[in-house]
Structure formats: structure tokens, C-alpha cells
Design a protein around this motif. Structure first.
Motif, PDB file in Angstrom:
ATOM      1  N   ALA A  55       1.441  -4.084  -5.863  1.00  0.00           N
ATOM      2  CA  ALA A  55       0.843  -5.427  -5.959  1.00  0.00           C
ATOM      3  C   ALA A  55       0.738  -6.047  -4.560  1.00  0.00           C
ATOM      4  O   ALA A  55       1.426  -5.617  -3.632  1.00  0.00           O
ATOM      5  N   PRO A  56      -0.124  -7.063  -4.390  1.00  0.00           N
ATOM      6  CA  PRO A  56      -0.177  -7.763  -3.095  1.00  0.00           C
ATOM      7  C   PRO A  56       1.187  -8.359  -2.730  1.00  0.00           C
ATOM      8  O   PRO A  56       1.956  -8.732  -3.617  1.00  0.00           O
ATOM      9  N   THR A  57       1.471  -8.475  -1.438  1.00  0.00           N
ATOM     10  CA  THR A  57       2.802  -8.914  -0.975  1.00  0.00           C
ATOM     11  C   THR A  57       3.209 -10.304  -1.489  1.00  0.00           C
ATOM     12  O   THR A  57       4.372 -10.490  -1.837  1.00  0.00           O
ATOM     13  N   PRO A  58       2.311 -11.308  -1.552  1.00  0.00           N
ATOM     14  CA  PRO A  58       2.750 -12.590  -2.111  1.00  0.00           C
ATOM     15  C   PRO A  58       3.270 -12.459  -3.547  1.00  0.00           C
ATOM     16  O   PRO A  58       4.218 -13.146  -3.927  1.00  0.00           O
ATOM     17  N   VAL A  59       2.661 -11.552  -4.312  1.00  0.00           N
ATOM     18  CA  VAL A  59       3.120 -11.321  -5.694  1.00  0.00           C
ATOM     19  C   VAL A  59       4.513 -10.709  -5.663  1.00  0.00           C
ATOM     20  O   VAL A  59       5.400 -11.108  -6.417  1.00  0.00           O
ATOM     21  N   CYS A  68       8.006 -12.509   5.253  1.00  0.00           N
ATOM     22  CA  CYS A  68       8.042 -11.986   6.627  1.00  0.00           C
ATOM     23  C   CYS A  68       7.493 -10.563   6.674  1.00  0.00           C
ATOM     24  O   CYS A  68       6.718 -10.216   7.574  1.00  0.00           O
ATOM     25  N   ALA A  69       7.891  -9.737   5.694  1.00  0.00           N
ATOM     26  CA  ALA A  69       7.396  -8.352   5.634  1.00  0.00           C
ATOM     27  C   ALA A  69       5.881  -8.341   5.463  1.00  0.00           C
ATOM     28  O   ALA A  69       5.183  -7.537   6.090  1.00  0.00           O
ATOM     29  N   ILE A  72       4.223  -9.076   8.780  1.00  0.00           N
ATOM     30  CA  ILE A  72       4.311  -7.899   9.661  1.00  0.00           C
ATOM     31  C   ILE A  72       3.280  -6.856   9.248  1.00  0.00           C
ATOM     32  O   ILE A  72       2.545  -6.311  10.085  1.00  0.00           O
ATOM     33  N   ILE A  73       3.205  -6.577   7.939  1.00  0.00           N
ATOM     34  CA  ILE A  73       2.237  -5.585   7.422  1.00  0.00           C
ATOM     35  C   ILE A  73       0.808  -6.036   7.722  1.00  0.00           C
ATOM     36  O   ILE A  73      -0.053  -5.244   8.116  1.00  0.00           O
ATOM     37  N   HIS A  74       0.557  -7.332   7.550  1.00  0.00           N
ATOM     38  CA  HIS A  74      -0.763  -7.920   7.805  1.00  0.00           C
ATOM     39  C   HIS A  74      -1.186  -7.703   9.264  1.00  0.00           C
ATOM     40  O   HIS A  74      -2.329  -7.339   9.551  1.00  0.00           O
ATOM     41  N   PHE A  97      12.955 -15.235  11.412  1.00  0.00           N
ATOM     42  CA  PHE A  97      13.053 -15.526   9.977  1.00  0.00           C
ATOM     43  C   PHE A  97      13.537 -14.301   9.210  1.00  0.00           C
ATOM     44  O   PHE A  97      14.392 -14.387   8.324  1.00  0.00           O
ATOM     45  N   PHE A  98      12.966 -13.146   9.571  1.00  0.00           N
ATOM     46  CA  PHE A  98      13.291 -11.885   8.894  1.00  0.00           C
ATOM     47  C   PHE A  98      14.778 -11.559   9.084  1.00  0.00           C
ATOM     48  O   PHE A  98      15.468 -11.184   8.122  1.00  0.00           O
TER      49      PHE A  98
END
Length: 561
Positions: free
Chosen positions: A200-204, A301-302, A305-307, A331-332
């Protein structure tokens, strides 16, 4: 809107907690003759506090998604799906009734499937199917519990938990609830869907792994904890400890950034289940809330970074991010240290209390050893992650455009950082009117700190060992496949369940459907009728001579007979 609702619910929860106040609302849906169909809502300090956290995290995630999903053609659809997800969780939190819980429970399962397959590729479809089918087991358990609740006067389970604790019907209902919670909170043997849902997308992922889908099972058991007997608690304790251990080992050998964080969620869920099984539902709820905050920030944060790394998730390509993305790395690291239980961050207040409460209890050596081992593993994979991401040189593309110009993403993350640092302390004062009295010898008291130090050392050493690709480390990685593949659980969940049935199906299809039944059934009949019609056509399409010949044969037959 979500943010203001969150503040309102938090204020109400403080009021309800100080007044020891519980509110039942029964809304009449419709009346049929003498039958009244009502929708029941339960407002107490626990449901209001959890709702405030869910709404706060979802407001930050939706704000964060506006930039993270910027290039998406269907951003509005994505936001609506996330809002449906949050609404389903709300239904589940405020329901003291098994039927309305099913509404939220199934809503979570259905919308999570839609979100996991959002990117529409083969990997997403496989992950979505695994997620949906595993959760269906829990849905069936919930439906069976609803059927068993017909033994009582209504489906409002909250009235019957303590009164009918020793009855066989309530025991069966509680066992079914434990099964449902194990599937939703991904305990062994249903763990394989949780890392797969990273498609799934990271925000999800940030929302799912912090406060919604995976915590639904823990929340349900917190509500049902009054009806648990010793047998159920021992079973849950054993399963929780195994899940903690398995996911901690898996995360230590994993190279996918999102999967490492997913396995850390699994480890924390095992911790929540274990402490719930030890009889302290308030501590489990406390850890659930603090974990929701730092896990949501960790995923955000992840995602950033991926983005920036052009959708690369392999931590071996990362390195030296402290120079290019200092704020995200800060933050990470704060979230990661909070996850480790480093003193005076929010995770410390719940984690340290859980371990000390467990040490005070009268338990066997296996549980004691497993708890401390899992704390060490948590620190180990966290520092391995920090080492890979922040230390050393960039191992990916030399020409990259890494920066922190995504101001909306940074703002979304900044909304949680204060809470990640302070909320553990605030919640410990709010939730526990009388503090826990912990009395331990010095060496038991200091053991947690020693395990954390050992975990830091092992995590950094393991990172160096993995980075140097000599024959020994390659052999070690090959041999560690059993540990890194979650004890072969993804294969057991897919190939073992599906493979032999599919092979058997193809065998029967060849032998029966395309074999004997075809030879003696419809195909044979079709073949015979077709041949006869071809022969008749040959006769009818032929010349007059054939007709005269047939007529002569017919006349001869008459005279002879």
C-alpha cells in the motif's frame, strides 16, 4: 476537521476519566411491531482517548498525503478511502455491540484491501488477497460469536462479560474473539499478511500500522479482558511472546525499509498481547497509544526518504542521509529511540513499565527471558537501521536530487514530533491515578538498560558485518533465510494452503472434466450426432443415381420380406 475533533475528544476523555463517567447512547433506527432496532454507542475515557489519537494521526497523515501523493490522478479517491478507513475504526471503537463492531471490523477489512491494491500491480494484488483472506478468518470468528450471543438477551456484550465469565457460552465467545483478534493483529500463525500489506502507499502504512487496522484486535481484547480465564491468558501470552521473538529476528535480517518497520509493529503487537495476557489491560492500552504516535512518525519519515530516493526501499542503497535530509533523519532517530524505550521519550514510559510489571509478576523463566530478548532485538534492528541510513556514504545514485523542500510533508511530520517526545509522560500522569509500585533488586532494575546497550552494540556490529560482503557474510545471509523469512510463514500461508489444492484441482480437471466425463458425456454425444449429420448430409447432397439405388434396395427389401 479531524484535528479539532481530536482535541475535543481528548478534552472529553479527560473529563470522563476524572469523573469516572460512562455514557451509553441508544439511537432508535426503526421499529417493527414490538421490535425496536437500536444503534448503541459507548463513550467512556478509553474510547474517547483512543478516538482522539486515531483522529490526530489520520489528520496528520491526510495532510502529509496531499504532497506525498501529488502526482496521483485519483488523489480525491485516495483521501476518501482513507476517510472511510478512519470511519470504520470509529465504529469499532465506540461499539459495545457485536453487530455494530462487525460493521467497523468488516469495513476495515474491505477498505484495507482497496488500499493495499491501490497501485494495481501483481505484487499488490497478491498482498491484497493475502490480507483480505487472512482477515476473513477473523470475520467468520466474529460472526460465530454473534450467533453464540443469541444465548443471552442482546448483542451488547459489555453487560455479560463478568457476570457469565464461567459459563461455557461466554468461554466459546471469548475464544472466538481471541481468534478474531489474532488475525487482525497478525499474531502467529496469521503474521504473514502484515509485511505483505506494505504494498500500500506509505501514508496508508503509517495509518494502518499505528492506530487503525492492526490495533483493532488488541483493542477488542482489551474490551473482552474481563471474560478471560487463566487458560486463555496463558495461550495468549505464549502466542504474544512467539510473535515478538519471530518478528524481532525477521527485522534484524530484512533489507526493505518499510518491511523492517512493519516487523517492528508486529513485535510491539506481540508485546501488547503479552502484557494484556498478564492481566494489565491498562498497560496494554497505554503502550498502544504511545506506540501509535512514534510508529506513525516513523512511517512518515520512511515515506519521505523513499520519496526522495526515487521510490527505492532497499536500505543497502541508502547512507549519509544525515547530510542531505537532516530534519527527517532527526525525526526518524527520535522515533526509533522512542521505539527502543530510551529513557524519557514516550516509548520508555510504557515499555519500561511493562517490563518491570512483568518482572514483578510470578512467572517462569521462558517468559522473562523472551521479554528481555525481544527488547534487545528491538534495539538491535533499530540501530542497524540508523547505521544503514545515517552513517557512511551514499550507496545509491551519484546524481540525486535529495532535499527537504517538501514543506507539507515536513509540517505533517512536525505535528507529531512533540507528542512522540512528551506524550508518554503526559499519559502516564493522566491514566494512572495511583502510580505503579515497582520493587526490584538493583541488578533486575538495571537489566533493561544493559540489554539496550548490548542491543546497540550488536546492531551496529551486525550492520558492519552485512556491509562487508565476504564469503562468510554471504554464507551467513544464505543460512539466515529461515529467520529472515518469518519462519517460512508467508510460504505456509500461500503455497501450503493453496498449492496442493490447485494441483489436485488441475488433476481432477484433466482426468474428469476433460477425461472420462468428456468421453462418455456431452463431448461424446456431440461427436456422435455430428458424425451422423455429416453422413446424412453426404447422402442428401449426392446425385439422383444414389436416390434410385436406395429406391431399388427398398423395393427389393419389400419383395424379399
Amino acid at each position: 476537521m479531524f484535528f479539532f475533533c481530536s482535541v475535543l475528544f481528548f478534552s472529553l476523555s479527560l473529563m470522563f476519566l476524572s469523573l469516572n463517567y460512562t455514557l451509553f447512547c441508544e439511537i432508535e433506527m426503526f421499529k417493527l411491531n414490538s421490535t425496536i432496532i437500536e444503534f448503541t454507542i459507548l463513550f467512556d475515557w478509553m474510547s474517547l482517548l483512543f478516538m482522539s489519537f486515531v483522529l490526530l494521526i489520520s489528520s496528520m497523515v491526510i495532510f502529509y498525503s496531499n504532497e506525498y501523493m501529488l502526482g496521483d490522478n485519483y488523489l480525491n479517491r485516495f483521501i476518501l478511502l482513507v476517510m472511510m478507513f478512519v470511519l470504520s475504526m470509529m465504529f469499532l471503537i465506540i461499539s459495545p455491540n457485536l453487530l455494530s463492531i462487525l460493521l467497523g471490523w468488516d469495513g476495515l477489512g474491505l477498505v484495507s484491501y482497496c488500499l493495499v491494491i491501490y497501485y494495481q500491480n501483481v505484487k499488490s494484488f497478491n498482498a491484497g488477497m493475502l490480507t483480505a483472506l487472512t482477515n476473513r478468518i477473523g470475520d467468520v470468528a466474529l460472526l460465530m460469536a454473534i450467533a453464540w450471543m443469541l444465548n443471552y438477551g442482546s448483542w451488547n456484550y459489555i453487560f455479560y462479560l463478568e457476570e457469565f465469565k464461567n459459563e461455557i457460552s461466554m468461554e466459546i465467545i471469548t475464544w472466538l474473539m481471541i481468534l478474531a483478534a489474532m488475525t487482525k493483529s497478525a499474531q502467529i500463525p496469521f503474521s504473514s499478511w502484515l509485511p505483505a500489506a506494505m504494498a500500500a502507499p506509505t501514508p496508508v502504512s503509517s495509518l494502518v500500522h499505528s492506530s487503525t487496522l492492526v490495533t483493532a484486535g488488541v483493542y477488542l481484547l482489551i474490551r473482552f479482558n474481563f471474560s478471560m480465564n487463566y487458560m486463555m491468558m496463558y495461550f495468549l501470552l505464549f502466542i504474544g511472546c512467539l510473535t515478538m521473538f519471530m518478528s524481532g529476528l525477521g527485522a534484524s535480517f530484512e533489507f526493505d525499509l518499510k518491511k523492517i518497520i512493519a516487523l517492528s509493529t508486529l513485535s510491539q503487537l506481540g508485546l501488547m498481547m503479552s502484557i494484556l495476557a498478564l492481566g494489565s489491560y491498562k498497560l496494554a492500552f497505554f503502550h498502544l497509544l504511545t506506540h501509535a504516535l512514534f510508529k506513525a512518525l516513523l512511517f512518515m519519515c520512511a515515506g519521505n526518504i523513499i520519496h526522495n530516493l526515487n521510490n527505492c526501499q532497499d536500505i543497502r542503497y541508502m547512507g549519509g542521509l544525515m547530510k542531505t535530509m537532516p530534519l527527517t533523519c532527526s525525526f526518524f532517530n527520535i522515533s526509533n529511540l522512542s521505539l527502543c524505550g530510551l529513557p524519557f521519550l514516550s516509548g520508555f514510559y510504557s515499555k519500561d513499565l511493562i517490563v518491570e510489571f512483568m518482572s514483578m509478576d510470578y512467572l517462569n523463566l521462558f517468559v522473562y527471558f523472551m521479554f528481555y530478548l525481544c527488547i534487545g532485538l528491538t534495539v538491535m534492528y533499530s540501530f542497524r537501521l540508523i547505521y544503514y541510513l545515517c552513517v557512511g556514504e551514499m550507496n545509491g545514485l551519484v546524481l540525486n536530487s535529495m532535499s527537504e523542500k517538501n514543506f507539507i510533508i515536513i509540517k505533517g511530520m512536525s505535528g507529531l514530533i512533540f507528542l512522540v517526545i512528551c506524550m508518554g509522560s503526559i499519559l502516564s500522569w493522566i491514566m494512572f491515578f495511583t502510580p505503579f509500585y515497582i520493587f526490584l533488586p538493583f541488578y533486575m532494575k538495571i537489566l533493561t538498560l544493559l540489554i539496550i546497550m548490548l542491543g546497540i552494540y550488536l546492531g551496529i556490529e551486525m550492520s558492519k558485518f552485512s556491509l562487508i560482503y565476504n564469503n562468510l557474510s554471504l554464507k551467513f545471509i544464505e543460512k539466515s533465510f529461515f529467520l529472515s523469512s518469518m519462519w517460512y510463514m508467508p510460504y505456509i500461508s500461500t503455497f501450503m494452503i493453496n498449492y496442493y489444492f490447485v494441483v489436485l484441482g488441475s488433476f481432477f480437471y484433466k482426468i474428469m472434466d476433460q477425461g472420462w466425463s468428456e468421453y462418455y458425456g456431452a463431448q461424446k454425444l456431440f461427436y456422435e450426432i455430428k458424425n451422423n449429420s455429416i453422413n446424412m448430409q453426404n447422402i442428401f447432397l449426392n446425385n439422383m443415381k444414389l436416390y434410385f439405388l436406395l429406391m431399388i434396395i427398398w423395393i427389393l427389401m419389400i419383395f424379399l420380406l
